[in-house]
Structures are given as C-alpha cells and as structure tokens.
Design a protein around this motif. Structure first.
Motif, PDB file in Angstrom:
ATOM      1  N   GLY A 144       0.826  -1.216   0.000  1.00 10.33           N
ATOM      2  CA  GLY A 144       0.000   0.000   0.000  1.00 10.33           C
ATOM      3  C   GLY A 144       0.847   1.247   0.000  1.00 10.33           C
ATOM      4  O   GLY A 144       0.550   2.215  -0.691  1.00 10.33           O
ATOM      5  N   ALA A 145       1.921   1.242   0.785  1.00 10.37           N
ATOM      6  CA  ALA A 145       2.828   2.392   0.843  1.00 10.37           C
ATOM      7  C   ALA A 145       3.485   2.619  -0.508  1.00 10.37           C
ATOM      8  O   ALA A 145       3.623   3.736  -0.985  1.00 10.37           O
ATOM      9  CB  ALA A 145       3.874   2.181   1.925  1.00 10.37           C
ATOM     10  N   GLY A 146       3.896   1.500  -1.172  1.00  3.84           N
ATOM     11  CA  GLY A 146       4.508   1.624  -2.493  1.00  3.84           C
ATOM     12  C   GLY A 146       3.537   2.178  -3.513  1.00  3.84           C
ATOM     13  O   GLY A 146       3.905   2.981  -4.371  1.00  3.84           O
ATOM     14  N   MET A 147       2.280   1.764  -3.455  1.00  3.05           N
ATOM     15  CA  MET A 147       1.248   2.248  -4.375  1.00  3.05           C
ATOM     16  C   MET A 147       1.001   3.739  -4.193  1.00  3.05           C
ATOM     17  O   MET A 147       0.819   4.478  -5.169  1.00  3.05           O
ATOM     18  CB  MET A 147      -0.042   1.455  -4.173  1.00  3.05           C
ATOM     19  N   LYS A 148       1.019   4.187  -2.957  1.00  3.41           N
ATOM     20  CA  LYS A 148       0.827   5.620  -2.689  1.00  3.41           C
ATOM     21  C   LYS A 148       1.954   6.450  -3.301  1.00  3.41           C
ATOM     22  O   LYS A 148       1.727   7.520  -3.881  1.00  3.41           O
ATOM     23  CB  LYS A 148       0.749   5.866  -1.183  1.00  3.41           C
ATOM     24  N   ASP A 149       3.184   5.951  -3.190  1.00  2.00           N
ATOM     25  CA  ASP A 149       4.341   6.656  -3.761  1.00  2.00           C
ATOM     26  C   ASP A 149       4.236   6.743  -5.280  1.00  2.00           C
ATOM     27  O   ASP A 149       4.518   7.786  -5.885  1.00  2.00           O
ATOM     28  CB  ASP A 149       5.639   5.938  -3.375  1.00  2.00           C
ATOM     29  N   ILE A 150       3.811   5.603  -5.894  1.00  2.78           N
ATOM     30  CA  ILE A 150       3.679   5.583  -7.353  1.00  2.78           C
ATOM     31  C   ILE A 150       2.576   6.543  -7.793  1.00  2.78           C
ATOM     32  O   ILE A 150       2.729   7.291  -8.773  1.00  2.78           O
ATOM     33  CB  ILE A 150       3.380   4.153  -7.852  1.00  2.78           C
ATOM     34  N   LYS A 151       1.459   6.550  -7.066  1.00  2.00           N
ATOM     35  CA  LYS A 151       0.337   7.429  -7.419  1.00  2.00           C
ATOM     36  C   LYS A 151       0.741   8.892  -7.286  1.00  2.00           C
ATOM     37  O   LYS A 151       0.385   9.741  -8.116  1.00  2.00           O
ATOM     38  CB  LYS A 151      -0.847   7.122  -6.504  1.00  2.00           C
ATOM     39  N   ARG A 152       1.509   9.208  -6.235  1.00  2.00           N
ATOM     40  CA  ARG A 152       1.997  10.582  -6.037  1.00  2.00           C
ATOM     41  C   ARG A 152       2.934  10.983  -7.174  1.00  2.00           C
ATOM     42  O   ARG A 152       2.879  12.098  -7.679  1.00  2.00           O
ATOM     43  CB  ARG A 152       2.718  10.662  -4.687  1.00  2.00           C
ATOM     44  N   ARG A 153       3.769  10.029  -7.604  1.00  2.00           N
ATOM     45  CA  ARG A 153       4.699  10.306  -8.720  1.00  2.00           C
ATOM     46  C   ARG A 153       3.938  10.548 -10.022  1.00  2.00           C
ATOM     47  O   ARG A 153       4.299  11.429 -10.806  1.00  2.00           O
ATOM     48  CB  ARG A 153       5.662   9.133  -8.865  1.00  2.00           C
ATOM     49  N   ILE A 154       2.893   9.758 -10.256  1.00  2.00           N
ATOM     50  CA  ILE A 154       2.083   9.931 -11.469  1.00  2.00           C
ATOM     51  C   ILE A 154       1.460  11.325 -11.504  1.00  2.00           C
ATOM     52  O   ILE A 154       1.473  12.019 -12.532  1.00  2.00           O
ATOM     53  CB  ILE A 154       0.991   8.850 -11.558  1.00  2.00           C
ATOM     54  N   LYS A 155       0.913  11.768 -10.375  1.00  2.00           N
ATOM     55  CA  LYS A 155       0.299  13.106 -10.309  1.00  2.00           C
ATOM     56  C   LYS A 155       1.335  14.196 -10.562  1.00  2.00           C
ATOM     57  O   LYS A 155       1.056  15.197 -11.229  1.00  2.00           O
ATOM     58  CB  LYS A 155      -0.359  13.310  -8.944  1.00  2.00           C
ATOM     59  N   SER A 156       2.535  13.999 -10.029  1.00  2.04           N
ATOM     60  CA  SER A 156       3.610  14.972 -10.219  1.00  2.04           C
ATOM     61  C   SER A 156       3.993  15.083 -11.699  1.00  2.04           C
ATOM     62  O   SER A 156       4.152  16.180 -12.240  1.00  2.04           O
ATOM     63  CB  SER A 156       4.826  14.571  -9.388  1.00  2.04           C
ATOM     64  N   VAL A 157       4.130  13.930 -12.369  1.00  2.00           N
ATOM     65  CA  VAL A 157       4.493  13.923 -13.794  1.00  2.00           C
ATOM     66  C   VAL A 157       3.365  14.516 -14.625  1.00  2.00           C
ATOM     67  O   VAL A 157       3.611  15.242 -15.606  1.00  2.00           O
ATOM     68  CB  VAL A 157       4.832  12.489 -14.258  1.00  2.00           C
ATOM     69  N   GLU A 158       2.119  14.235 -14.258  1.00  3.50           N
ATOM     70  CA  GLU A 158       0.968  14.815 -14.969  1.00  3.50           C
ATOM     71  C   GLU A 158       0.972  16.339 -14.869  1.00  3.50           C
ATOM     72  O   GLU A 158       0.677  17.034 -15.853  1.00  3.50           O
ATOM     73  CB  GLU A 158      -0.338  14.246 -14.421  1.00  3.50           C
ATOM     74  N   SER A 159       1.318  16.860 -13.699  1.00  3.79           N
ATOM     75  CA  SER A 159       1.405  18.318 -13.521  1.00  3.79           C
ATOM     76  C   SER A 159       2.509  18.912 -14.396  1.00  3.79           C
ATOM     77  O   SER A 159       2.332  19.959 -15.026  1.00  3.79           O
ATOM     78  CB  SER A 159       1.673  18.658 -12.055  1.00  3.79           C
ATOM     79  N   THR A 160       3.640  18.221 -14.441  1.00  5.39           N
ATOM     80  CA  THR A 160       4.749  18.674 -15.288  1.00  5.39           C
ATOM     81  C   THR A 160       4.345  18.669 -16.755  1.00  5.39           C
ATOM     82  O   THR A 160       4.662  19.595 -17.513  1.00  5.39           O
ATOM     83  CB  THR A 160       5.977  17.768 -15.083  1.00  5.39           C
ATOM     84  N   MET A 161       3.618  17.615 -17.184  1.00  6.42           N
ATOM     85  CA  MET A 161       3.202  17.505 -18.581  1.00  6.42           C
ATOM     86  C   MET A 161       2.228  18.630 -18.950  1.00  6.42           C
ATOM     87  O   MET A 161       2.258  19.139 -20.079  1.00  6.42           O
ATOM     88  CB  MET A 161       2.570  16.147 -18.849  1.00  6.42           C
ATOM     89  N   GLN A 162       1.377  19.034 -18.028  1.00 11.61           N
ATOM     90  CA  GLN A 162       0.469  20.154 -18.287  1.00 11.61           C
ATOM     91  C   GLN A 162       1.256  21.439 -18.558  1.00 11.61           C
ATOM     92  O   GLN A 162       0.919  22.220 -19.459  1.00 11.61           O
ATOM     93  CB  GLN A 162      -0.475  20.354 -17.100  1.00 11.61           C
ATOM     94  N   ILE A 163       2.335  21.641 -17.788  1.00 12.69           N
ATOM     95  CA  ILE A 163       3.177  22.836 -17.972  1.00 12.69           C
ATOM     96  C   ILE A 163       3.887  22.787 -19.320  1.00 12.69           C
ATOM     97  O   ILE A 163       3.907  23.772 -20.064  1.00 12.69           O
ATOM     98  CB  ILE A 163       4.200  22.951 -16.821  1.00 12.69           C
ATOM     99  N   THR A 164       4.484  21.631 -19.653  1.00  6.33           N
ATOM    100  CA  THR A 164       5.221  21.528 -20.922  1.00  6.33           C
ATOM    101  C   THR A 164       4.280  21.660 -22.114  1.00  6.33           C
ATOM    102  O   THR A 164       4.646  22.253 -23.135  1.00  6.33           O
ATOM    103  CB  THR A 164       5.994  20.198 -20.999  1.00  6.33           C
ATOM    104  N   LYS A 165       3.068  21.141 -22.006  1.00  2.00           N
ATOM    105  CA  LYS A 165       2.080  21.291 -23.084  1.00  2.00           C
ATOM    106  C   LYS A 165       1.704  22.755 -23.274  1.00  2.00           C
ATOM    107  O   LYS A 165       1.591  23.255 -24.408  1.00  2.00           O
ATOM    108  CB  LYS A 165       0.831  20.474 -22.751  1.00  2.00           C
ATOM    109  N   ALA A 166       1.503  23.456 -22.153  1.00  2.00           N
ATOM    110  CA  ALA A 166       1.153  24.881 -22.225  1.00  2.00           C
ATOM    111  C   ALA A 166       2.297  25.677 -22.853  1.00  2.00           C
ATOM    112  O   ALA A 166       2.067  26.553 -23.709  1.00  2.00           O
ATOM    113  CB  ALA A 166       0.835  25.412 -20.831  1.00  2.00           C
ATOM    114  N   MET A 167       3.540  25.386 -22.441  1.00  2.00           N
ATOM    115  CA  MET A 167       4.699  26.080 -22.995  1.00  2.00           C
ATOM    116  C   MET A 167       4.862  25.789 -24.487  1.00  2.00           C
ATOM    117  O   MET A 167       5.259  26.658 -25.270  1.00  2.00           O
ATOM    118  CB  MET A 167       5.963  25.694 -22.234  1.00  2.00           C
TER     119      MET A 167
END
Length: 283
Positions: A3-26
């Motif tokens: 469960g702890a590992g899944m939470k870390d992966i989910k947090r990482r996915i959200k972080s990368v999604e946020s980065t992708m939104q910025i790069t798409k906008a740029m």
C-alpha cells in the motif's frame, strides 16, 4: 508495505501529470510566438531588400567609392553582437550560439554587445568587455530598438574603438532546425558588378554621402532581421524541447501506471491469500 509503495507511485504519477500540463502549455505558447515571429520576418524583408538594392546600385555605378564603412583596417579590437534568449528550456539553443560565438572570438580581443539575458549572464560573469547589454527586447522588437543597438556599434566603429563588427545569431530554417550563424557587418564586403552599371544614374550630393547615409539604415535592417530570426529560432527550439518533454512525460506516466497496476494486483492477490489462509485456519 504494498500500500505504501502504491501511494508513492500514485503521487509520482500526479507529479508527472502536472509537469506535462506545464510543458504542453509552454509548447502552445511557443507555437503562437513562433507564428508571429515568422510574420515579422516576412514583413521586414521588402524594406531590407530595397536598401540592399540601393547600396548595390551605388557600388555598381561608382568607380572608386571611399567610405569608412568599406575601408579595411588592421584588426586590433573586434565587436560581437551576440543574440541569445532571455529564457531557458529551449534545448541547446542558447548553448549552441554561445559556443559558436566563442569559437569565432578565439585569439581576438573582443568587445561584446549581448542581446538576451542568457548572453548577458554568460559574458558578464566571465569578465568579458561588455559595451552594453539589451534584455527582453526580442519579443517586442521594433526598429527603434534595432536603431539603438546599431547606433552603438556604428559609433564604436567610426571612433576606431573597434575595427570590425560581427553579429552572432541563430538562423531559423524550420521549426525543427535552427543553425548558429556568424555574419560580418563591418567593414562591408559588398562587390560591384560591372554588368549592372547604369551610366546615367546620378547621386546627390555625392555617391559617398548617399552611401554613408544609407549604410546605418541598412545595418539596422540586418540587426532587426537577425534578432527576429533568432527569436523565431528560440521559439522553434523551445517548442521542440517542450514537445519532447511532453512525450517523455506521457511515456513515464504509462510506465508508472503499469507499475501501479502491477503493485495493485499484487496487493489484491496478497489480501485474497490472507483471507483464504484465515478461513482455512478457522476450519
């Protein structure tokens, strides 16, 4: 533990999604700026072409033109107008033009006019002789800005403080290709073409005075067009870099999602095993 590992992966996915939104906008912003820069280049070309034709006509119809702009000198000091970006995240755009400029300056005694924050920071921090820097002018460039830059270079040249003038910029070939270029501005290296001589053509008050009046406007046109060209190159490079970053982020999200699903399946399997094991123990 799973469960702890899944939470870390989910947090990482959200972080990368946020980065992708910025790069798409740029990427979208760079595409818009690139389109406007290309329009600017097209609009400036007729003015520049007419000046070039007039200068060529003077050369073709004057036997011995004497001008400070064409006279070769012993080179003791050289002036470089180096055009880079005001921002990063443009792939190798800034590094490439600075590298090309340094290669041209090697073994010389250079004075620099940096245009763009990246050029100003590079040459300023390394103790180069900076005549004056110009920041944040490329995006909203007009002929007044080009005239100010050119007048400084012209003044240094005419006063003998520099013996030659170069402009270092990035030529826009396409949205995917930008090429660093070094162009010599002064002394002028135009050649007369005897086949184009028009014997009846006259210049008042004299060819030399007309030539010396037109040359600063001609240089302004070159500086203007090279800055616009460089800005278009910067946007093309940034668009390509942000597109690549968005694609990489998408691939990373797919990889992390697969890893998350595997961890989730492992967690579910472990829970089922524990339930079955508990039921067996009760029996």
């Amino acid at each position: 533990m799973a469960g702890a590992g899944m939470k870390d992966i989910k947090r990482r996915i959200k972080s990368v999604e946020s980065t992708m939104q910025i790069t798409k906008a740029m990427e979208l912003v760079s595409s818009s700026k690139l389109r406007r820069a290309k329009e600017k280049v097209e609009k400036s070309r007729p003015y520049f072409n007419i000046l070039q034709e007039t200068i060529q006509k003077i050369l073709d119809n004057t036997k011995s033109l004497k001008s400070a702009y064409t006279q070769e000198r012993e080179v003791k000091h050289s002036l470089y107008i180096v055009i880079a970006g005001d921002r990063g995240l443009a792939g190798g755009y800034n590094a490439n033009i600075i590298k090309a400029s340094l290669a041209e300056m090697e073994g010389k005694n250079p004075k620099i006019i940096p245009i763009g924050r990246k050029a100003s920071e590079y040459f300023g921090k390394r103790g180069y002789d900076v005549a004056e820097d110009y920041l944040n002018v490329a995006e909203s460039l007009d002929f007044i800005d080009a005239a100010l830059i050119t007048s400084l270079a012209d003044e240094l040249y005419r006063k003998g403080q520099v013996d030659e003038v170069y402009v270092c910029y990035t030529e826009f070939v396409s949205a995917l290709t930008q090429t660093p270029k070094i162009m010599k501005l002064l002394p002028l290296q135009l050649q007369a073409n005897p086949a184009d001589i028009i014997s009846s053509l006259e210049f008042e008050p004299s060819p030399e005075e007309v030539f010396d009046k037109i040359i600063p406007r001609y240089l302004e046109g070159i500086v203007y067009s090279t800055i616009v060209d460089a800005f278009a190159s910067e946007q093309g490079a940034r668009r390509t870099a942000m597109e690549s970053a968005s694609d990489n982020a998408s691939d990373m999200i797919d990889s992390l999602s697969l890893l998350y699903n595997r961890a989730r399946q492992a967690s579910i399997t472990q829970e089922i095993t524990e339930i079955v094991g508990g039921a067996e123990a009760i029996k």
